[in-house]
Design an enzyme around this catalytic site. Structure first.
Site, PDB file in Angstrom:
ATOM      1  N   GLU A  40     -10.363  29.529  55.703  1.00 36.27           N
ATOM      2  CA  GLU A  40      -9.628  28.914  54.596  1.00 36.27           C
ATOM      3  C   GLU A  40      -8.938  30.005  53.775  1.00 36.27           C
ATOM      4  OE1 GLU A  40     -10.729  25.920  50.857  1.00 36.27           O
ATOM      5  OE2 GLU A  40     -12.260  27.261  51.661  1.00 36.27           O
ATOM      6  N   LYS A 110      -6.136  19.558  51.143  1.00 40.66           N
ATOM      7  CA  LYS A 110      -7.584  19.451  50.901  1.00 40.66           C
ATOM      8  C   LYS A 110      -7.911  18.361  49.873  1.00 40.66           C
ATOM      9  CE  LYS A 110     -11.540  22.453  49.720  1.00 40.66           C
ATOM     10  NZ  LYS A 110     -11.904  23.806  49.231  1.00 40.66           N
ATOM     11  N   CYS A 147     -13.562  23.237  54.295  1.00 42.15           N
ATOM     12  CA  CYS A 147     -14.635  23.796  53.466  1.00 42.15           C
ATOM     13  C   CYS A 147     -15.504  22.736  52.770  1.00 42.15           C
ATOM     14  CB  CYS A 147     -14.035  24.785  52.461  1.00 42.15           C
ATOM     15  SG  CYS A 147     -15.258  25.963  51.786  1.00 42.15           S
TER      16      CYS A 147
END
Length: 262
Positions: A40, A110, A147
């Site tokens: 990431e 995200k 993540c």
């Protein structure tokens, strides 16, 4: 499918990180990988300067991505990473991109921002608003996550119900008490509860733990890295998924509807 996991320490200089990414792409090609997963936020990071992600952010037609796309131009390797892209509010989006043959074939902004453990990603990052797409790599369907998403089983289950056989997770997992254990437990749980492969890569700089791993559909770790830069390879077998889903048909037995985004 053969996957490569490129774990490295992201620097504050996007040019250096670009060279690292394209170098790992070249090594993945030599290793005959179908998919390369990178961490990431590979554009730029500085643990002593959290504002660096905003300062260094680039649009998707900026020089960092141009170098990545050029490196992918003449091959069929699918490369996945996340980068910070400026938005219209003065913040950035944490954008997962999948690149193949000189093109961006998928984008995912995200959804779950890391506002936990005394950190607040939402101060600088705007959350996405759409479920990520599935992509196809070497005949297998791949779901995209980033993540902190791994702490929310609804997303992984939604992707599995849509047909994902593999879930990928680029991450920058912060070190701390029990955090490495959380990482391994959560990655394993998402694989096992959805009878799919989980491919998870962690950034391994001074703040983050690395510990990249691949977990199979019955919860067995088939590849693992430590805390240092590494390039791992692993084979993902559709027959293993079929076996897992025959002996453990959780996706068929589940009595809940497919999760929906708020």
């Amino acid at each position: 499918m053969k996957v490569a996991l490129g774990q490295f320490a992201v620097s504050r200089d996007w040019r250096e990180n670009s060279l690292t990414c394209t170098g790992l792409m070249a090594q993945a090609l030599v290793g005959e990988a179908d998919l390369l997963l990178l961490p990431e936020a590979v554009l730029a990071q500085d643990m002593n300067d959290p504002s660096r992600v905003i300062e260094a952010a680039q649009p998707l037609d900026g020089p960092f991505l141009k170098a990545i796309l050029a490196a992918s131009q003449a091959n069929q390797l699918t490369t996945i990473m996340t980068v910070h892209v400026p938005d219209r509010t003065g913040k950035v989006m944490n954008v997962l991109i999948a690149v193949r043959a000189g093109e961006i074939i998928a984008r995912y902004d995200k959804l779950h921002l890391y506002d936990a453990f005394a950190m607040q990603e939402s101060r600088r990052v705007t959350a996405g608003s759409k479920i990520p797409p599935l992509i196809e790599v070497a005949g297998m369907k791949v779901g995209l996550m980033t993540c902190y998403d791994v702490r929310f089983p609804e997303l992984a289950r939604r992707l599995a119900l849509e047909g994902a056989e593999v879930l990928v997770l680029p991450a920058a997992w912060v070190k701390g008490p029990l955090k490495e254990m959380h990482w391994e437990v959560l990655v394993t749980a998402r694989a096992l509860e959805n009878t799919c492969y989980m491919v998870a890569v962690g950034e391994c700089g001074p703040r983050n733990c690395g510990n990249s791993l691949v977990v199979d559909p019955l919860g067995v770790a088939i590849a693992k890295a430590g805390e240092s830069p590494a390039l791992l390879f692993a084979g993902l077998d559709p027959a293993r998924i079929a076996h897992a889903r025959s002996v453990l048909p959780v996706l068929q037995n589940c009595r809940f509807a497919s999760p929906e985004l708020k």
